[in-house]
Enzyme design. Structure first.
Site, PDB file in Angstrom:
ATOM      1  N   ARG A 137     111.838   9.164 107.872  1.00  0.00           N
ATOM      2  CA  ARG A 137     111.030  10.135 107.446  1.00  0.00           C
ATOM      3  C   ARG A 137     109.564  10.325 107.576  1.00  0.00           C
ATOM      4  O   ARG A 137     108.860  11.431 107.514  1.00  0.00           O
ATOM      5  CB  ARG A 137     111.211  10.440 105.507  1.00  0.00           C
ATOM      6  CG  ARG A 137     112.443  10.337 105.150  1.00  0.00           C
ATOM      7  CD  ARG A 137     113.099  11.744 105.266  1.00  0.00           C
ATOM      8  NE  ARG A 137     114.209  11.713 104.522  1.00  0.00           N
ATOM      9  CZ  ARG A 137     114.846  12.028 103.565  1.00  0.00           C
ATOM     10  NH1 ARG A 137     113.916  11.990 102.718  1.00  0.00           N
ATOM     11  NH2 ARG A 137     115.997  12.243 103.237  1.00  0.00           N
ATOM     12  N   GLU A 193     107.247  11.959  94.061  1.00  0.00           N
ATOM     13  CA  GLU A 193     106.360  10.876  94.778  1.00  0.00           C
ATOM     14  C   GLU A 193     106.203  11.026  96.406  1.00  0.00           C
ATOM     15  O   GLU A 193     105.277  11.090  97.013  1.00  0.00           O
ATOM     16  CB  GLU A 193     106.847   9.361  94.839  1.00  0.00           C
ATOM     17  CG  GLU A 193     106.451   8.445  95.707  1.00  0.00           C
ATOM     18  CD  GLU A 193     107.265   6.995  95.651  1.00  0.00           C
ATOM     19  OE1 GLU A 193     108.316   6.910  95.727  1.00  0.00           O
ATOM     20  OE2 GLU A 193     106.428   6.202  95.296  1.00  0.00           O
ATOM     21  N   ASP A 194     107.319  11.928  97.078  1.00  0.00           N
ATOM     22  CA  ASP A 194     107.304  12.092  98.358  1.00  0.00           C
ATOM     23  C   ASP A 194     106.274  12.942  98.741  1.00  0.00           C
ATOM     24  O   ASP A 194     106.077  13.314 100.059  1.00  0.00           O
ATOM     25  CB  ASP A 194     108.877  12.228  98.802  1.00  0.00           C
ATOM     26  CG  ASP A 194     109.639  11.136  98.578  1.00  0.00           C
ATOM     27  OD1 ASP A 194     109.266  10.063  98.934  1.00  0.00           O
ATOM     28  OD2 ASP A 194     110.893  11.236  98.252  1.00  0.00           O
ATOM     29  N   ARG A 196     112.807  19.725 102.307  1.00  0.00           N
ATOM     30  CA  ARG A 196     112.139  19.287 101.017  1.00  0.00           C
ATOM     31  C   ARG A 196     110.691  19.846 101.382  1.00  0.00           C
ATOM     32  O   ARG A 196     109.833  19.534 100.474  1.00  0.00           O
ATOM     33  CB  ARG A 196     111.837  17.707 100.954  1.00  0.00           C
ATOM     34  CG  ARG A 196     113.151  17.184 100.741  1.00  0.00           C
ATOM     35  CD  ARG A 196     113.016  15.610 100.059  1.00  0.00           C
ATOM     36  NE  ARG A 196     112.623  15.660  98.856  1.00  0.00           N
ATOM     37  CZ  ARG A 196     112.130  14.540  98.220  1.00  0.00           C
ATOM     38  NH1 ARG A 196     112.470  13.315  98.777  1.00  0.00           N
ATOM     39  NH2 ARG A 196     111.128  14.783  97.284  1.00  0.00           N
ATOM     40  N   ASP A 222     115.963  18.163  95.721  1.00  0.00           N
ATOM     41  CA  ASP A 222     115.558  16.584  95.685  1.00  0.00           C
ATOM     42  C   ASP A 222     114.145  16.892  94.923  1.00  0.00           C
ATOM     43  O   ASP A 222     113.223  15.916  95.130  1.00  0.00           O
ATOM     44  CB  ASP A 222     115.084  16.143  96.913  1.00  0.00           C
ATOM     45  CG  ASP A 222     116.487  15.518  97.564  1.00  0.00           C
ATOM     46  OD1 ASP A 222     117.245  14.581  96.788  1.00  0.00           O
ATOM     47  OD2 ASP A 222     116.932  15.863  98.549  1.00  0.00           O
ATOM     48  N   CYS A 245     109.754   6.804  92.972  1.00  0.00           N
ATOM     49  CA  CYS A 245     109.987   8.270  93.300  1.00  0.00           C
ATOM     50  C   CYS A 245     109.699   9.364  92.287  1.00  0.00           C
ATOM     51  O   CYS A 245     109.428  10.497  92.745  1.00  0.00           O
ATOM     52  CB  CYS A 245     110.901   8.540  94.242  1.00  0.00           C
ATOM     53  SG  CYS A 245     112.449   8.070  93.741  1.00  0.00           S
ATOM     54  N   HIS A 272     113.291   4.548 102.588  1.00  0.00           N
ATOM     55  CA  HIS A 272     111.809   4.403 102.723  1.00  0.00           C
ATOM     56  C   HIS A 272     111.018   3.010 102.654  1.00  0.00           C
ATOM     57  O   HIS A 272     111.907   2.053 102.187  1.00  0.00           O
ATOM     58  CB  HIS A 272     111.237   4.964 101.317  1.00  0.00           C
ATOM     59  CG  HIS A 272     111.397   6.759 101.413  1.00  0.00           C
ATOM     60  ND1 HIS A 272     111.901   7.281 100.092  1.00  0.00           N
ATOM     61  CD2 HIS A 272     111.158   7.597 102.262  1.00  0.00           C
ATOM     62  CE1 HIS A 272     111.964   8.622 100.429  1.00  0.00           C
ATOM     63  NE2 HIS A 272     111.190   8.926 101.673  1.00  0.00           N
TER      64      HIS A 272
HETATM   65  C1  CIR Z   1     115.960  12.148  99.544  1.00  0.00           C
HETATM   66  O1  CIR Z   1     116.782  11.891 100.523  1.00  0.00           O
HETATM   67  O2  CIR Z   1     114.883  12.854 100.031  1.00  0.00           O
HETATM   68  C2  CIR Z   1     116.173  12.249  98.262  1.00  0.00           C
HETATM   69  N1  CIR Z   1     117.610  12.318  97.860  1.00  0.00           N
HETATM   70  C3  CIR Z   1     115.781  10.967  97.542  1.00  0.00           C
HETATM   71  C4  CIR Z   1     113.954  10.506  97.627  1.00  0.00           C
HETATM   72  C5  CIR Z   1     113.839   9.506  97.002  1.00  0.00           C
HETATM   73  N2  CIR Z   1     112.400   9.112  97.174  1.00  0.00           N
HETATM   74  C6  CIR Z   1     111.748   8.017  96.905  1.00  0.00           C
HETATM   75  O3  CIR Z   1     112.407   6.999  96.710  1.00  0.00           O
HETATM   76  N3  CIR Z   1     110.493   7.978  97.261  1.00  0.00           N
END
Ligand code: CIR
Length: 257
Positions: free
Chosen positions: A130, A65-66, A85, A60, A247, A160
């Protein structure tokens, strides 16, 4: 100068985390082309794109962004909610360190940047699967030193907070009211998604334009009627990884204030 940090698509993206959608085959060449078109769109807005190399061990990792919350004054490296992650943050800290003083969220606190919506000096934090109250409390301790306030927001039915609400003009947000309540947000005008397009609340408002997915024509029409200038992008393969537009980048002013 605006900077965008992005990361090339991991060859392991087919093993991405999925929470609210079924796994569907992802066309690797197509997702790379869609991601490149996204970066080109940012470049056309005069943003300098710093693309990090793909991380084969982190499916991922294109969803940068995360991993961080970058504010004008400093940045906070997150502790992502999904264990798979957490290894993504090291290289992001390295990439951000020339630009900002760094703080960190530590276990047992968790935050995904996708849960952090900044509007002015307010940081709205989605209490999703999360991000947790401990993570939010840690974030509050840091950002309050710089005059920000933190508001915890209940969010249901989506990954999110920014799956449910994003800023689309200087005073308006696009919201799916089925997933988040308007009551938390102050001094903004609400534009509701078309109810037949629940996933359509994530647009990327940047440098006077709104980057917006091609897959939500009804909500796009609503936004156009509001006079919002849209840059339409096909991100069909990104969506299969439960990703959206915000993201795929961390965007900030080059110099701290
Ligand atoms: C996840 O589940 O972490 C990734 N497959 C998708 C993350 C998307 N992130 C976001 O929208 N900020």
């Amino acid at each position: 100068m605006r900077i965008a940090i992005t990361r090339d698509v991991s060859p392991a993206i087919v093993n991405c985390e999925l929470t609210h959608i079924e796994r569907a085959p992802i066309d690797f060449q197509l997702v790379r082309r869609q991601h490149k078109a996204y970066e080109e769109c940012l470049k056309n807005l005069n943003i300098k794109v710093i693309r990090l190399p793909a991380e084969p061990d982190f499916p991922d990792s294109m969803f940068v962004e995360d991993t961080a919350i970058v504010l004008d004054e400093m940045a906070v490296i997150t502790h992502p909610g999904a264990a798979s992650r957490r290894g993504e943050t090291a290289s992001i800290a390295t990439a951000l360190s020339p630009f900002r003083k760094l703080f960190r969220i530590e276990s047992p606190g968790t935050i995904d940047g996708g849960d952090v919506l900044r509007i002015g000096k307010a940081l709205y934090i989605g209490m999703s699967g999360r991000s947790n109250p401990e993570g939010s409390a840690q974030l509050q301790r840091v950002v309050s030193l710089f005059g920000y306030r933190v508001v915890n927001v209940e969010v249901t039915g989506c990954l999110h907070l920014k799956s449910a609400i994003t800023q689309v003009t200087d005073n308006a947000v696009l919201i799916n009211p089925a997933w988040v309540d308007q009551k938390y947000f102050e001094n903004v005008r609400f534009i509701e998604v078309d109810s037949s397009e629940p996933d359509s609340a994530n647009g990327l408002w940047e440098s006077g334009a709104l980057l917006y997915p091609s897959s939500f024509p009804r909500t796009a029409e609503k936004l156009k009627h509001e006079g919002i200038s849209l840059r339409i992008l096909d991100v069909s393969e990104v969506a299969k990884a439960e990703g959206a537009l915000t993201c795929c980048s961390l965007i900030f002013n080059e110099s701290p204030v």
